[in-house]
Design a protein around this motif. Structure first.
Motif, mmCIF file in Angstrom:
data_model
loop_
_atom_site.group_PDB
_atom_site.id
_atom_site.type_symbol
_atom_site.label_atom_id
_atom_site.label_comp_id
_atom_site.label_asym_id
_atom_site.label_seq_id
_atom_site.Cartn_x
_atom_site.Cartn_y
_atom_site.Cartn_z
ATOM 1 N N PHE A 6 0.735 -1.198 -0.173
ATOM 2 C CA PHE A 6 0.122 -0.219 -0.289
ATOM 3 C C PHE A 6 0.606 1.057 -0.399
ATOM 4 C CE2 PHE A 6 -3.230 -2.707 1.431
ATOM 5 C CZ PHE A 6 -4.670 -2.174 0.294
ATOM 6 N N GLU A 7 2.057 1.458 0.755
ATOM 7 C CA GLU A 7 2.682 1.865 0.750
ATOM 8 C C GLU A 7 3.892 2.810 -0.500
ATOM 9 O OE1 GLU A 7 5.277 1.136 3.978
ATOM 10 O OE2 GLU A 7 3.848 1.796 5.687
ATOM 11 N N LEU A 8 3.064 2.212 -1.926
ATOM 12 C CA LEU A 8 3.297 2.300 -3.004
ATOM 13 C C LEU A 8 2.990 3.411 -3.638
ATOM 14 C CD1 LEU A 8 4.590 -1.160 -4.142
ATOM 15 C CD2 LEU A 8 6.355 0.335 -3.598
ATOM 16 N N CYS A 9 1.782 3.590 -3.119
ATOM 17 C CA CYS A 9 0.425 3.839 -4.225
ATOM 18 C C CYS A 9 -0.215 5.467 -2.930
ATOM 19 C CB CYS A 9 -0.547 3.180 -3.393
ATOM 20 S SG CYS A 9 -0.656 1.598 -4.112
ATOM 21 N N SER A 10 -0.111 6.904 -4.049
ATOM 22 C CA SER A 10 -0.851 7.786 -3.521
ATOM 23 C C SER A 10 -2.166 7.478 -3.735
ATOM 24 C CB SER A 10 -0.117 8.767 -3.786
ATOM 25 O OG SER A 10 0.051 9.340 -5.342
ATOM 26 N N GLY A 11 -3.151 8.142 -3.555
ATOM 27 C CA GLY A 11 -4.668 7.740 -3.671
ATOM 28 C C GLY A 11 -5.255 6.909 -2.870
ATOM 29 N N PRO A 12 -6.376 6.832 -3.597
ATOM 30 C CA PRO A 12 -6.890 5.185 -3.382
ATOM 31 C C PRO A 12 -6.304 4.288 -4.017
ATOM 32 C CG PRO A 12 -8.657 7.268 -4.387
ATOM 33 C CD PRO A 12 -7.429 7.233 -4.195
ATOM 34 N N ALA A 13 -6.117 2.939 -3.105
ATOM 35 C CA ALA A 13 -5.949 1.966 -4.178
ATOM 36 C C ALA A 13 -6.375 0.296 -3.443
ATOM 37 C CB ALA A 13 -4.444 1.585 -3.250
ATOM 38 N N LEU A 14 -6.597 -0.371 -3.960
ATOM 39 C CA LEU A 14 -7.208 -1.652 -3.366
ATOM 40 C C LEU A 14 -6.179 -2.976 -3.780
ATOM 41 C CD1 LEU A 14 -10.779 -3.174 -3.471
ATOM 42 C CD2 LEU A 14 -10.479 -3.403 -5.589
ATOM 43 N N LEU A 15 -6.063 -3.753 -3.198
ATOM 44 C CA LEU A 15 -5.027 -5.044 -2.929
ATOM 45 C C LEU A 15 -6.132 -6.712 -3.552
ATOM 46 C CD1 LEU A 15 -1.584 -5.917 -1.446
ATOM 47 C CD2 LEU A 15 -4.099 -6.712 -1.077
ATOM 48 N N VAL A 16 -5.102 -7.630 -4.148
ATOM 49 C CA VAL A 16 -6.064 -8.643 -4.018
ATOM 50 C C VAL A 16 -4.857 -9.227 -4.676
ATOM 51 C CG1 VAL A 16 -8.512 -7.842 -5.316
ATOM 52 C CG2 VAL A 16 -6.676 -8.566 -6.581
ATOM 53 N N GLY A 17 -5.075 -10.753 -3.913
ATOM 54 C CA GLY A 17 -4.152 -11.769 -4.094
ATOM 55 C C GLY A 17 -4.472 -12.644 -5.449
ATOM 56 N N MET A 18 -3.839 -13.159 -5.442
ATOM 57 C CA MET A 18 -3.829 -14.283 -6.883
ATOM 58 C C MET A 18 -4.558 -15.864 -5.868
ATOM 59 S SD MET A 18 0.307 -16.404 -6.013
ATOM 60 C CE MET A 18 0.125 -17.945 -7.528
ATOM 61 N N ASP A 19 -5.058 -16.056 -5.059
ATOM 62 C CA ASP A 19 -5.670 -16.911 -4.742
ATOM 63 C C ASP A 19 -7.762 -17.108 -4.881
ATOM 64 O OD1 ASP A 19 -3.304 -18.406 -3.450
ATOM 65 O OD2 ASP A 19 -4.314 -17.417 -1.600
ATOM 66 N N THR A 20 -7.843 -15.891 -5.417
ATOM 67 C CA THR A 20 -9.532 -15.737 -6.168
ATOM 68 C C THR A 20 -9.776 -15.245 -7.416
ATOM 69 O OG1 THR A 20 -8.953 -13.916 -5.330
ATOM 70 C CG2 THR A 20 -9.884 -14.968 -3.865
ATOM 71 N N PRO A 21 -9.045 -17.325 -8.873
ATOM 72 C CA PRO A 21 -9.133 -16.644 -10.479
ATOM 73 C C PRO A 21 -10.899 -16.362 -10.143
ATOM 74 C CG PRO A 21 -9.277 -18.841 -9.464
ATOM 75 C CD PRO A 21 -8.527 -17.825 -7.831
ATOM 76 N N GLN A 22 -11.773 -16.112 -9.768
ATOM 77 C CA GLN A 22 -13.447 -15.778 -9.883
ATOM 78 C C GLN A 22 -13.385 -14.544 -9.840
ATOM 79 O OE1 GLN A 22 -11.723 -17.246 -7.410
ATOM 80 N NE2 GLN A 22 -13.618 -17.742 -5.194
ATOM 81 N N ILE A 23 -12.268 -13.996 -9.721
ATOM 82 C CA ILE A 23 -13.146 -12.126 -9.697
ATOM 83 C C ILE A 23 -13.210 -11.591 -11.512
ATOM 84 C CG2 ILE A 23 -11.315 -11.756 -7.506
ATOM 85 C CD1 ILE A 23 -9.421 -10.641 -8.806
#
Length: 203
Positions: A86-103
């Motif tokens: 998250f600290e790589l970002c400025s402004g709104p950020a959304l993080l996901v992982g690799m364990d939900t291929p159904q997204i």
């Protein structure tokens, strides 16, 4: 616009999806991990975003489509690595992982367009963790110190957000692919994904 983060491990046999072995071999588990990661990356690629960042443990492979910045994961536990992402970002950020291929882009859309009156988005997982976390103001202190990989991780992370005075909205609950049973349920629910095709070919 929102920055989209994917935190992942390179799909190397013996290093990913170890809870799938057995019944799957390390090579089959790695193939499933690669398919899940590829599905995730393409869902993110098809979603409007300010930036798309893959926060990776390991080396890039030919599974990575163009359109992503790649940053190495930091050290420490998962809470530290999520905070650093998250600290790589400025402004709104959304993080996901690799364990939900159904997204899908439609599943992510509310968290990209719905920041009015909302400080955070939270995607709970059936195993008690979470599959997505969004912050209007990326702050590592909202994650550091939360116990990870426990049945209470999700509730503790959400409580950390609300205890900080944030207004939190929820995304749908999803199933992470951790075990063979998870893999089969996710593949059945999303049969057109690379993940489902890979699992079907290996059965």
């Amino acid at each position: 616009m929102t920055t989209l983060l994917v935190i992942a491990k390179a799909p190397v046999p013996g290093r990913v999806k170890t809870r799938l072995t057995p019944p799957w071999t390390p090579e089959e588990a790695a193939a499933l991990a690669e398919a899940a990661l590829t599905d995730t990356l393409h869902a993110v690629l098809d979603t409007p975003a300010r930036r798309r960042i893959l926060v990776l443990d390991g080396a890039v492979g030919d599974w990575l489509p163009p359109g992503f910045e790649v940053c190495p994961q930091g050290g420490g536990g998962l809470d530290e690595r999520l905070a650093a992402a998250f600290e790589l970002c400025s402004g709104p950020a959304l993080l996901v992982g690799m364990d939900t291929p159904q997204i899908t882009p439609a599943l992510l859309a509310p968290a990209l367009d719905g920041w009015d009156g909302c400080d955070a988005w939270f995607g709970p997982a059936y195993d008690g963790g979470f599959w997505a976390l969004g912050l209007a103001e990326p702050r590592g202190d909202l994650i550091r110190g939360v116990p990870m990989s426990t049945p209470a991780t999700g509730s503790l992370q959400r409580k950390r957000l609300t205890d900080a005075g944030l207004t939190v909205r929820d995304l749908p609950q999803l199933r992470d692919v951790d075990t063979d049973a998870d893999a089969r349920l996710v593949a059945a629910a999303a049969p057109h994904t690379r993940f489902a095709v890979t699992l079907g070919a290996a059965v």
